[in-house]
Scaffold this motif. Structure first.
Motif, PDB file in Angstrom:
ATOM      1  N   THR A   1       0.844  -1.195   0.000  1.00 19.06           N
ATOM      2  CA  THR A   1       0.000   0.000   0.000  1.00 19.06           C
ATOM      3  C   THR A   1       0.877   1.242   0.000  1.00 19.06           C
ATOM      4  O   THR A   1       1.820   1.352   0.787  1.00 19.06           O
ATOM      5  CB  THR A   1      -0.920  -0.012   1.239  1.00 19.06           C
ATOM      6  OG1 THR A   1      -1.743  -1.180   1.188  1.00 19.06           O
ATOM      7  CG2 THR A   1      -1.793   1.224   1.292  1.00 19.06           C
ATOM      8  N   ASN A   2       0.571   2.191  -0.881  1.00 25.48           N
ATOM      9  CA  ASN A   2       1.438   3.364  -1.017  1.00 25.48           C
ATOM     10  C   ASN A   2       0.660   4.666  -0.795  1.00 25.48           C
ATOM     11  O   ASN A   2      -0.531   4.663  -0.478  1.00 25.48           O
ATOM     12  CB  ASN A   2       2.138   3.361  -2.380  1.00 25.48           C
ATOM     13  CG  ASN A   2       1.168   3.453  -3.554  1.00 25.48           C
ATOM     14  OD1 ASN A   2       0.045   3.967  -3.429  1.00 25.48           O
ATOM     15  ND2 ASN A   2       1.592   2.968  -4.716  1.00 25.48           N
ATOM     16  N   LYS A   3       1.340   5.756  -0.993  1.00 23.17           N
ATOM     17  CA  LYS A   3       0.750   7.071  -0.741  1.00 23.17           C
ATOM     18  C   LYS A   3      -0.456   7.332  -1.629  1.00 23.17           C
ATOM     19  O   LYS A   3      -1.464   7.902  -1.175  1.00 23.17           O
ATOM     20  CB  LYS A   3       1.807   8.158  -0.945  1.00 23.17           C
ATOM     21  CG  LYS A   3       1.324   9.558  -0.580  1.00 23.17           C
ATOM     22  CD  LYS A   3       2.455  10.575  -0.687  1.00 23.17           C
ATOM     23  CE  LYS A   3       1.950  11.964  -0.316  1.00 23.17           C
ATOM     24  NZ  LYS A   3       3.032  12.986  -0.398  1.00 23.17           N
ATOM     25  N   ASP A   4      -0.387   6.945  -2.903  1.00 19.45           N
ATOM     26  CA  ASP A   4      -1.523   7.168  -3.809  1.00 19.45           C
ATOM     27  C   ASP A   4      -2.776   6.434  -3.318  1.00 19.45           C
ATOM     28  O   ASP A   4      -3.886   6.961  -3.389  1.00 19.45           O
ATOM     29  CB  ASP A   4      -1.174   6.707  -5.221  1.00 19.45           C
ATOM     30  CG  ASP A   4      -0.173   7.627  -5.906  1.00 19.45           C
ATOM     31  OD1 ASP A   4      -0.003   8.774  -5.431  1.00 19.45           O
ATOM     32  OD2 ASP A   4       0.453   7.192  -6.892  1.00 19.45           O
ATOM     33  N   ASP A   5      -2.581   5.209  -2.825  1.00 19.27           N
ATOM     34  CA  ASP A   5      -3.715   4.449  -2.289  1.00 19.27           C
ATOM     35  C   ASP A   5      -4.348   5.181  -1.119  1.00 19.27           C
ATOM     36  O   ASP A   5      -5.576   5.305  -1.023  1.00 19.27           O
ATOM     37  CB  ASP A   5      -3.259   3.069  -1.812  1.00 19.27           C
ATOM     38  CG  ASP A   5      -2.650   2.235  -2.919  1.00 19.27           C
ATOM     39  OD1 ASP A   5      -3.188   2.268  -4.039  1.00 19.27           O
ATOM     40  OD2 ASP A   5      -1.646   1.559  -2.654  1.00 19.27           O
ATOM     41  N   LEU A   6      -3.510   5.652  -0.220  1.00 15.16           N
ATOM     42  CA  LEU A   6      -4.024   6.294   0.990  1.00 15.16           C
ATOM     43  C   LEU A   6      -4.588   7.673   0.690  1.00 15.16           C
ATOM     44  O   LEU A   6      -5.518   8.130   1.374  1.00 15.16           O
ATOM     45  CB  LEU A   6      -2.922   6.360   2.043  1.00 15.16           C
ATOM     46  CG  LEU A   6      -2.474   4.966   2.528  1.00 15.16           C
ATOM     47  CD1 LEU A   6      -1.246   5.071   3.425  1.00 15.16           C
ATOM     48  CD2 LEU A   6      -3.603   4.262   3.266  1.00 15.16           C
ATOM     49  N   GLU A   7      -4.082   8.346  -0.336  1.00 16.39           N
ATOM     50  CA  GLU A   7      -4.689   9.601  -0.788  1.00 16.39           C
ATOM     51  C   GLU A   7      -6.102   9.334  -1.298  1.00 16.39           C
ATOM     52  O   GLU A   7      -7.026  10.115  -1.038  1.00 16.39           O
ATOM     53  CB  GLU A   7      -3.836  10.231  -1.901  1.00 16.39           C
ATOM     54  CG  GLU A   7      -2.529  10.841  -1.429  1.00 16.39           C
ATOM     55  CD  GLU A   7      -2.724  12.216  -0.805  1.00 16.39           C
ATOM     56  OE1 GLU A   7      -3.858  12.695  -0.734  1.00 16.39           O
ATOM     57  OE2 GLU A   7      -1.704  12.802  -0.358  1.00 16.39           O
ATOM     58  N   TYR A   8      -6.261   8.225  -2.010  1.00 11.69           N
ATOM     59  CA  TYR A   8      -7.585   7.861  -2.510  1.00 11.69           C
ATOM     60  C   TYR A   8      -8.542   7.611  -1.346  1.00 11.69           C
ATOM     61  O   TYR A   8      -9.682   8.078  -1.346  1.00 11.69           O
ATOM     62  CB  TYR A   8      -7.478   6.618  -3.390  1.00 11.69           C
ATOM     63  CG  TYR A   8      -8.805   5.989  -3.723  1.00 11.69           C
ATOM     64  CD1 TYR A   8      -9.707   6.608  -4.585  1.00 11.69           C
ATOM     65  CD2 TYR A   8      -9.176   4.767  -3.152  1.00 11.69           C
ATOM     66  CE1 TYR A   8     -10.932   6.042  -4.877  1.00 11.69           C
ATOM     67  CE2 TYR A   8     -10.396   4.185  -3.441  1.00 11.69           C
ATOM     68  CZ  TYR A   8     -11.273   4.829  -4.300  1.00 11.69           C
ATOM     69  OH  TYR A   8     -12.487   4.255  -4.584  1.00 11.69           O
ATOM     70  N   VAL A   9      -8.072   6.870  -0.337  1.00 15.52           N
ATOM     71  CA  VAL A   9      -8.914   6.607   0.839  1.00 15.52           C
ATOM     72  C   VAL A   9      -9.278   7.908   1.532  1.00 15.52           C
ATOM     73  O   VAL A   9     -10.430   8.132   1.926  1.00 15.52           O
ATOM     74  CB  VAL A   9      -8.186   5.658   1.814  1.00 15.52           C
ATOM     75  CG1 VAL A   9      -8.954   5.540   3.127  1.00 15.52           C
ATOM     76  CG2 VAL A   9      -8.000   4.279   1.179  1.00 15.52           C
ATOM     77  N   ALA A  10      -8.289   8.807   1.676  1.00 17.48           N
ATOM     78  CA  ALA A  10      -8.521  10.073   2.382  1.00 17.48           C
ATOM     79  C   ALA A  10      -9.407  11.030   1.597  1.00 17.48           C
ATOM     80  O   ALA A  10      -9.995  11.951   2.181  1.00 17.48           O
ATOM     81  CB  ALA A  10      -7.179  10.742   2.695  1.00 17.48           C
ATOM     82  N   SER A  11      -9.534  10.806   0.297  1.00 20.74           N
ATOM     83  CA  SER A  11     -10.287  11.733  -0.550  1.00 20.74           C
ATOM     84  C   SER A  11     -11.794  11.664  -0.324  1.00 20.74           C
ATOM     85  O   SER A  11     -12.535  12.534  -0.793  1.00 20.74           O
ATOM     86  CB  SER A  11      -9.995  11.435  -2.022  1.00 20.74           C
ATOM     87  OG  SER A  11     -10.603  10.201  -2.412  1.00 20.74           O
ATOM     88  N   GLY A  12     -12.253  10.640   0.353  1.00 23.81           N
ATOM     89  CA  GLY A  12     -13.691  10.495   0.592  1.00 23.81           C
ATOM     90  C   GLY A  12     -14.449   9.853  -0.551  1.00 23.81           C
ATOM     91  O   GLY A  12     -15.675   9.846  -0.560  1.00 23.81           O
ATOM     92  N   GLN A  13     -13.737   9.297  -1.536  1.00 22.75           N
ATOM     93  CA  GLN A  13     -14.411   8.677  -2.683  1.00 22.75           C
ATOM     94  C   GLN A  13     -14.832   7.231  -2.430  1.00 22.75           C
ATOM     95  O   GLN A  13     -15.460   6.613  -3.285  1.00 22.75           O
ATOM     96  CB  GLN A  13     -13.468   8.691  -3.900  1.00 22.75           C
ATOM     97  CG  GLN A  13     -13.013  10.075  -4.325  1.00 22.75           C
ATOM     98  CD  GLN A  13     -12.024   9.991  -5.477  1.00 22.75           C
ATOM     99  OE1 GLN A  13     -12.337   9.481  -6.552  1.00 22.75           O
ATOM    100  NE2 GLN A  13     -10.821  10.477  -5.241  1.00 22.75           N
TER     101      GLN A  13
END
Length: 389
Positions: free
Chosen positions: A265-277
């Motif tokens: 799991t990387n930063k892009d994955d966690l950005e997606y999770v944090a984005s609320g999508q």
């Protein structure tokens, strides 16, 4: 009512430390009555050296694979490990049952009170009838060929029905779940996520670099797995999104999901999770560091998960990929590799967070009146645990 009273150098409630003059009061059956100052506790207080803690929650286990302890060599890598697991399932029934019983005994001795258990068979039903641990049974299904989705799902549903007979409300303690994003077709995902009562699910997620490469590019070492299984996947087209959005899109807004392993799991994955999508209700990240090390995968980037305030929980995986089923041993490994982690945070992952992930935090996970979370004494170096209740 008869009471039991405990105090120790430190008392961890599941979410916070209390002062060392606090006394935990329980009923004789383990129900939490109260936490009071020592001055108000009266007589009969038993004092311990170390940390009083609620019992541990193991969010990811494969109890049915306990007969495979020591059979698969370490550091084989993901693909060879999976092939060997498939090849080694055909053991004598008595051997399998004895190993299951011994493994459950070890979890009890290691302070575990509740387990999220992956089930491909009904082999653990007889042991679970004894009611010694709380279980959420994740009935796992897999099938990458669209045309076989119905057949695969029906087979898993038959296993589900055998576990369902153990419970008054089957949906509270049983789910049908996908194995991994590289082993479940879109049609099978649809059958899983729309199965009535399927509110809590789990999936092996981003366990290796090979998984990400296959999902995003259609290339890499996972092709050896399909070849070993004699599966033609020439139809597969990589997803245009990242690997995590590709399969989280299958889940429903009413569902909670436990992602297991997360080594890639990387930063892009966690950005997606944090984005609320996210299309789902709750997301938990289960880490099983000793299994990752055994198989030869990297450990998850714990600091990155913490940076994004991921809800982290602990699993042991199976005795096919671990030397023991011990949540404390997993905490020891995390502490060794990430020395900045505080004991409070680690213990919360292993207790209250895990209980929330399995949706049993009304029963276990913290010292609150009316709960029966178990009571552990852990030495301050995290080298030993003893179950008091």
């Amino acid at each position: 009512m008869n009471y039991r009273k405990f105090t120790a150098d430190h008392l961890f409630t599941g979410s916070e430390w209390l002062s060392n003059d606090s006394v935990l009061i329980t009923g004789t059956e383990g129900e939490i009555i109260d936490i009071v100052p020592a001055s108000a506790a009266g007589e009969g207080v038993t004092s311990f050296t170390g940390i009083l803690s609620p019992g541990f929650v193991n969010c990811h286990c494969h109890l049915e694979l306990s007969h495979m302890k020591g059979i698969i060599p370490e550091k084989t890598g993901m693909v060879d490990f999976l092939v060997r697991v498939i090849q080694q399932r055909g053991f004598d029934g008595e051997i399998i049952q004895k190993a299951i019983e011994e493994a459950e005994n070890s979890m009890l001795q290691n302070g575990i009170v509740a387990v999220g258990d992956i089930c491909n068979t009904a082999n653990t039903v007889e042991q679970k009838k004894k009611g010694r641990l709380l279980y959420h049974n994740f009935i796992e299904t897999m099938g990458f060929i669209e045309q076989t989705a119905g057949q695969r799902f029906d087979a898993s549903r038959a296993v589900y029905e055998q576990f369902a007979r153990l419970y008054r409300n089957p949906a509270e303690s049983n789910s049908i779940v996908p194995h991994a994003p590289y082993s479940v077709s879109p049609a099978l995902f649809q059958l899983i996520t729309h199965f009535p009562g399927n509110h809590l699910l789990t999936i092996h997620s981003q366990e290796s670099g090979a998984e990400r490469e296959f999902i995003e590019k259609g290339t890499g070492d996972l092709h050896r797995l399909y070849q070993a299984l004699n599966i033609d996947i020439s139809f597969y087209k990589p997803r245009s999104t990242g690997s995590l959005p590709a399969y989280l899109s299958h889940f429903l807004p009413t569902q909670s999901v436990i992602l297991v392993h997360n080594t890639n799991t990387n930063k892009d994955d966690l950005e997606y999770v944090a984005s609320g999508q996210l299309p789902i209700a709750n997301l938990f990240f289960c880490v099983c560091p000793n299994a990752n090390d055994y198989i030869g995968n990297p450990l998850p980037n714990i600091d990155l998960l913490r940076q994004y305030k991921a809800a982290i929980v602990i699993g042991t995986d199976s005795l096919a990929s671990n030397h023991q089923l011990s949540v404390l041993a997993e905490l020891q490994t995390l502490q060794r590799h990430f020395p900045n982690l505080e004991k409070k945070e680690l213990l919360q992952w292993a207790t209250l967070n895990g209980a929330k992930a399995l949706e049993i935090n009304d029963v276990v996970g913290s010292f609150e009146p009316g709960k029966k979370p178990g009571v552990l004494i852990i030495d301050e170096q995290f080298s030993m645990v003893e179950r008091l209740i």
